[in-house]
Write a protein that holds these residues in place. Structure first.
Motif, PDB file in Angstrom:
ATOM      1  N   PHE A   1      -9.721   8.791  -1.502  1.00 27.74           N
ATOM      2  CA  PHE A   1      -8.303   8.510  -1.297  1.00 27.74           C
ATOM      3  C   PHE A   1      -7.810   8.875   0.110  1.00 27.74           C
ATOM      4  O   PHE A   1      -7.132   8.089   0.752  1.00 27.74           O
ATOM      5  N   THR A   2      -8.137  10.071   0.559  1.00 28.82           N
ATOM      6  CA  THR A   2      -7.524  10.577   1.780  1.00 28.82           C
ATOM      7  C   THR A   2      -8.118   9.955   3.038  1.00 28.82           C
ATOM      8  O   THR A   2      -7.382   9.552   3.955  1.00 28.82           O
ATOM      9  N   LEU A   3      -9.444   9.873   3.109  1.00 26.05           N
ATOM     10  CA  LEU A   3     -10.094   9.437   4.340  1.00 26.05           C
ATOM     11  C   LEU A   3     -10.689   8.040   4.271  1.00 26.05           C
ATOM     12  O   LEU A   3     -10.690   7.315   5.261  1.00 26.05           O
ATOM     13  N   GLY A   4     -11.266   7.692   3.131  1.00 23.28           N
ATOM     14  CA  GLY A   4     -11.992   6.432   3.050  1.00 23.28           C
ATOM     15  C   GLY A   4     -13.391   6.520   3.616  1.00 23.28           C
ATOM     16  O   GLY A   4     -14.080   5.505   3.772  1.00 23.28           O
ATOM     17  N   LEU A   5     -13.844   7.717   3.947  1.00 26.34           N
ATOM     18  CA  LEU A   5     -15.215   7.968   4.373  1.00 26.34           C
ATOM     19  C   LEU A   5     -15.542   9.421   4.087  1.00 26.34           C
ATOM     20  O   LEU A   5     -14.662  10.210   3.714  1.00 26.34           O
TER      21      LEU A   5
ATOM     22  N   GLU B   1       0.827  -1.211   0.000  1.00 25.82           N
ATOM     23  CA  GLU B   1       0.000   0.000   0.000  1.00 25.82           C
ATOM     24  C   GLU B   1       0.863   1.265   0.000  1.00 25.82           C
ATOM     25  O   GLU B   1       0.575   2.223  -0.725  1.00 25.82           O
ATOM     26  N   LEU B   2       1.905   1.289   0.810  1.00 23.66           N
ATOM     27  CA  LEU B   2       2.778   2.466   0.851  1.00 23.66           C
ATOM     28  C   LEU B   2       3.401   2.720  -0.517  1.00 23.66           C
ATOM     29  O   LEU B   2       3.415   3.854  -1.006  1.00 23.66           O
ATOM     30  N   ALA B   3       3.933   1.667  -1.118  1.00 18.38           N
ATOM     31  CA  ALA B   3       4.556   1.816  -2.434  1.00 18.38           C
ATOM     32  C   ALA B   3       3.519   2.166  -3.494  1.00 18.38           C
ATOM     33  O   ALA B   3       3.763   3.008  -4.372  1.00 18.38           O
ATOM     34  N   GLY B   4       2.347   1.547  -3.422  1.00 19.61           N
ATOM     35  CA  GLY B   4       1.321   1.769  -4.430  1.00 19.61           C
ATOM     36  C   GLY B   4       0.674   3.129  -4.354  1.00 19.61           C
ATOM     37  O   GLY B   4       0.076   3.587  -5.332  1.00 19.61           O
ATOM     38  N   ARG B   5       0.788   3.783  -3.217  1.00 18.61           N
ATOM     39  CA  ARG B   5       0.155   5.093  -3.044  1.00 18.61           C
ATOM     40  C   ARG B   5       1.125   6.260  -3.164  1.00 18.61           C
ATOM     41  O   ARG B   5       0.775   7.310  -3.703  1.00 18.61           O
ATOM     42  N   PHE B   6       2.355   6.089  -2.626  1.00 17.42           N
ATOM     43  CA  PHE B   6       3.211   7.251  -2.405  1.00 17.42           C
ATOM     44  C   PHE B   6       4.494   7.286  -3.234  1.00 17.42           C
ATOM     45  O   PHE B   6       5.271   8.232  -3.104  1.00 17.42           O
ATOM     46  N   MET B   7       4.728   6.282  -4.058  1.00 15.30           N
ATOM     47  CA  MET B   7       5.926   6.322  -4.892  1.00 15.30           C
ATOM     48  C   MET B   7       5.898   7.545  -5.810  1.00 15.30           C
ATOM     49  O   MET B   7       4.867   7.860  -6.398  1.00 15.30           O
ATOM     50  N   PRO B   8       7.038   8.244  -5.949  1.00 11.75           N
ATOM     51  CA  PRO B   8       7.093   9.363  -6.890  1.00 11.75           C
ATOM     52  C   PRO B   8       7.113   8.872  -8.333  1.00 11.75           C
ATOM     53  O   PRO B   8       7.119   7.663  -8.591  1.00 11.75           O
TER      54      PRO B   8
ATOM     55  N   GLY C   1       2.721   6.354  -7.433  1.00 10.81           N
ATOM     56  CA  GLY C   1       1.619   5.995  -6.558  1.00 10.81           C
ATOM     57  C   GLY C   1       0.295   6.611  -6.977  1.00 10.81           C
ATOM     58  O   GLY C   1       0.247   7.719  -7.529  1.00 10.81           O
ATOM     59  N   SER C   2      -0.776   5.911  -6.681  1.00 11.42           N
ATOM     60  CA  SER C   2      -2.106   6.384  -7.066  1.00 11.42           C
ATOM     61  C   SER C   2      -2.487   7.666  -6.331  1.00 11.42           C
ATOM     62  O   SER C   2      -3.066   8.586  -6.929  1.00 11.42           O
ATOM     63  N   SER C   3      -2.173   7.757  -5.050  1.00  8.75           N
ATOM     64  CA  SER C   3      -2.486   8.964  -4.288  1.00  8.75           C
ATOM     65  C   SER C   3      -1.589  10.123  -4.714  1.00  8.75           C
ATOM     66  O   SER C   3      -2.031  11.274  -4.795  1.00  8.75           O
ATOM     67  N   TYR C   4      -0.331   9.808  -4.983  1.00 13.08           N
ATOM     68  CA  TYR C   4       0.617  10.820  -5.460  1.00 13.08           C
ATOM     69  C   TYR C   4       0.092  11.460  -6.740  1.00 13.08           C
ATOM     70  O   TYR C   4       0.009  12.688  -6.864  1.00 13.08           O
ATOM     71  N   LEU C   5      -0.298  10.639  -7.706  1.00 12.33           N
ATOM     72  CA  LEU C   5      -0.791  11.159  -8.983  1.00 12.33           C
ATOM     73  C   LEU C   5      -2.122  11.885  -8.800  1.00 12.33           C
ATOM     74  O   LEU C   5      -2.359  12.932  -9.416  1.00 12.33           O
ATOM     75  N   GLY C   6      -2.982  11.325  -7.957  1.00  8.41           N
ATOM     76  CA  GLY C   6      -4.268  11.969  -7.733  1.00  8.41           C
ATOM     77  C   GLY C   6      -4.136  13.340  -7.109  1.00  8.41           C
ATOM     78  O   GLY C   6      -4.881  14.264  -7.454  1.00  8.41           O
ATOM     79  N   ALA C   7      -3.185  13.498  -6.196  1.00  6.84           N
ATOM     80  CA  ALA C   7      -2.995  14.781  -5.529  1.00  6.84           C
ATOM     81  C   ALA C   7      -2.517  15.852  -6.503  1.00  6.84           C
ATOM     82  O   ALA C   7      -2.858  17.033  -6.350  1.00  6.84           O
ATOM     83  N   ILE C   8      -1.741  15.454  -7.501  1.00  9.91           N
ATOM     84  CA  ILE C   8      -1.306  16.427  -8.513  1.00  9.91           C
ATOM     85  C   ILE C   8      -2.524  17.007  -9.218  1.00  9.91           C
ATOM     86  O   ILE C   8      -2.629  18.215  -9.451  1.00  9.91           O
TER      87      ILE C   8
END
Length: 596
Positions: free
Chosen positions: A221-225, A140-147, A160-167
């Motif tokens: 992504f951020t909260l899950g709720l 999960e860490l690698a899948g979300r936060f990798m640059p 990461g999915s969260s990294y790209l989404g935040a952009i």
């Protein structure tokens, strides 16, 4: 003793050097925080038309230009004598402009600048020792936060999915700012006496749509709720204990559903905040939730001596219910997020701007006085290259940043300071829990949780300002002319995403600028030692921190000093604000320089 230097510290805004001394147990025993470029905006604003300040000072920083434009506009309101007349709708527009920038800036820091450290190879090696659960958490860490580009152990990891989404969400907030401010960065909205654009009904509806889009990202992504559910049970909780209990119960529910299946994915409810909240802290994860492992970020980035640190907020976001005008001294009841000072023992005191000063004893500046208040500040750089050396240790001069003080005490500024002073329930409850359980209440974990929580606070407040307080077609400025600024002074107290931001200005008989001083968040947080020899906040937070991942869980690794990286980046360093360059060619006298 081993000297470990990170130069430059990457994934921040600007140019920054951290030097440390590390003992044989891998504990940092001394540190120097060095800003590497000369600041110059205070110099080339001299002799300018003061009305240009709200445009020119934005060029200090491309990440938080909104903050500088509003701080400058606030200073100009007082300089021109119209601070009590600024229309209510203009103040709401300033709130919205800044609130959108808060979310964009925090998203960039949490996900793009700081977040990739959660996918550091050291955590792979630590988590792999804990079987399927550790493997699932690492995935999960690698899948979300990798640059975007990252490879180690011969494996190339996708971004990461969260990294790209935040952009994308940062771009969404920039589009929202551009709707009413012309562009982002370096908008053209703020002006002395108000703002230059009155929103339409269509603008209001579109602004709300932009914020709602970001809220959907936060939910998925951020909260899950739902953000509304989170806010109702944390920010709007009736007590700090209830806010903490809500989070702990939510984490326990997620764990009960996931530990058997080892499913910590977004789809199972594990938003990025719950994932970090559970596995980032030894107290929360291991002691309260019974997890076998954590990143132990609550053990790093603490302050060893409460007598040498404080927490400061100038206050930010005008209260719409107060109507036109505001108090430039920012009393605690004048802003949505109040002003205040909290000492190292977490005792709250009333904010007093009159005891702010800056020290240059360990900075590359020349002044017969070691400490000056900003309304009497000078910026005279050291010009002898032989006297500019970052390597001579703590007793020397080693930074281009000055050392701000509040009553002689260095202060941490930013989300954690703001929310503690505000009494925000979740932040207050977590700080109390750490203190009651024998941990430092301020650490890398609480610093990051506060930044995450502030994003949720901003979404809640923004929707209110946009849908309830913003009036289409209303008056947004009062008349001013240059003669009104003759022989005058002004002060703009505000908060950037990274913390307390103050602009001070004075003019002469021709109404041109005779003094401009900006004391910015990263000058507070990344300061060198002051005139009393007290280290700056990040220096104090480094001393006593272990240099490697999870309290040196894999032994001392000088080549991967996560203790330095986590701690330094936890303040969201922005050296573009703290330092900058000036023209030394001689071709352009100071009063003719323009920043384009």
């Amino acid at each position: 003793m081993v000297q470990v230097t990170v130069d430059p510290l990457s994934r921040i805004e600007g140019h920054y050097r951290i030097n440390t001394e590390v003992d044989g147990d891998g504990v940092i025993t001394d540190a120097q925080s060095s800003a590497l470029l000369l600041r110059g905006f205070e110099k080339f604003l001299m002799n300018q038309d003061p009305r240009d300040a709200a445009l020119l000072t934005q060029r200090i920083c491309g990440v938080c230009p909104v903050s500088h434009s509003i701080a400058a506009a606030n200073a100009l309101d007082e300089l021109f004598g119209v601070v009590e007349e600024v229309p209510q709708t203009a103040l709401v527009m300033r709130n919205i402009h800044q609130g959108l920038n808060f979310i964009a800036s925090h998203a960039a820091h949490i996900y793009i600048l700081w977040g990739p450290d959660l996918a550091n190879p050291a955590y792979h090696d630590i988590l792999m020792q804990y079987g399927d659960t550790g493997n699932a958490v690492w995935g999960e860490l690698a899948g979300r936060f990798m640059p975007i580009v990252n490879q180690f152990n011969g494996i190339r990891y996708p971004a990461g999915s969260s990294y790209l989404g935040a952009i994308g969400e940062q771009r969404n907030m920039h589009d929202a700012i551009s709707l009413v401010a012309g562009k982002m960065p370096h908008a053209v909205l703020q002006h002395v006496g108000g703002v230059v654009y009155s929103p339409t009904i269509a603008d209001i509806n579109e602004l709300a749509a932009y914020v709602e889009k970001t809220a959907k990202f936060v939910e998925a992504f951020t909260l899950g709720l739902s953000p509304d559910t989170w806010i109702e049970n944390t920010y709007k909780a009736s007590s700090p204990q209830k806010a903490v209990n809500f989070v702990l119960e939510r984490l326990q529910e997620l764990l009960d559903n996931s530990l058997v299946s080892n499913d910590f994915s977004h789809s199972s409810g594990w938003g990025d905040v719950p994932l970090f909240a559970a596995f980032g802290s030894e107290l929360v994860g291991e002691q309260l939730l019974g997890l076998p492992i954590s990143m132990k970020m609550d053990r790093a980035g603490a302050y060893p001596d409460p007598d040498k640190i404080g927490f400061l907020s100038y206050g930010v976001f005008f209260k719409p219910e107060n109507g036109d005008g505001y108090d430039p001294t920012s009393p605690a009841d004048d802003r949505v997020i109040p002003s205040g000072y909290m000492n190292g023992n977490l005792e709250l005191e009333e904010f007093d701007y009159r005891i702010i000063s800056e020290s240059i004893n360990h900075s590359f500046y020349i002044d017969e006085e070691g400490d000056r208040p900003p309304w009497n500040g000078v910026t005279v750089p050291e010009r002898d290259p032989d006297k500019i050396d970052y390597t001579k240790g703590s007793e020397s001069r080693y930074s281009w940043a000055k050392a701000p003080n509040y009553g002689g005490i260095p202060c941490e500024v930013g989300p954690l300071a703001r929310l503690m002073i505000m009494g925000e329930p979740l932040t207050t409850g977590l700080v109390q829990a750490f203190r009651e359980n024998g941990y430092s209440p301020v650490n890398n974990y609480t610093r990051m949780i506060a930044r995450m929580q502030e994003v949720l606070v901003m979404i809640s407040e923004l929707m209110k300002w946009i849908l309830q307080d913003l009036e289409a077609g209303a008056k947004v400025a009062v008349h001013t002319d240059l003669s009104m600024a003759k022989n005058s002074t002004g002060m703009g107290l505000w908060e950037a995403p990274r913390g307390a931001l103050g602009h001070w200005i004075a003019t002469g008989s021709d109404s041109m600028v005779t003094l401009y001083q900006a004391v910015v968040p990263s000058t507070w947080n990344l300061a060198p030692r002051n005139s009393r020899g007290i280290p700056g906040p990040v220096e104090q937070a480094l001393i006593g921190t272990k240099i490697s991942a999870a309290e040196n869980a894999l032994g001392v690794d000088y080549a991967n000093p996560l203790g330095i990286l986590h701690t330094g980046r936890s303040y969201d360093p922005c050296l573009a604000c703290a330092v900058h360059t000036i023209d030394r060619t001689g071709k352009h006298p100071e009063h003719t320089i323009r920043v384009l």
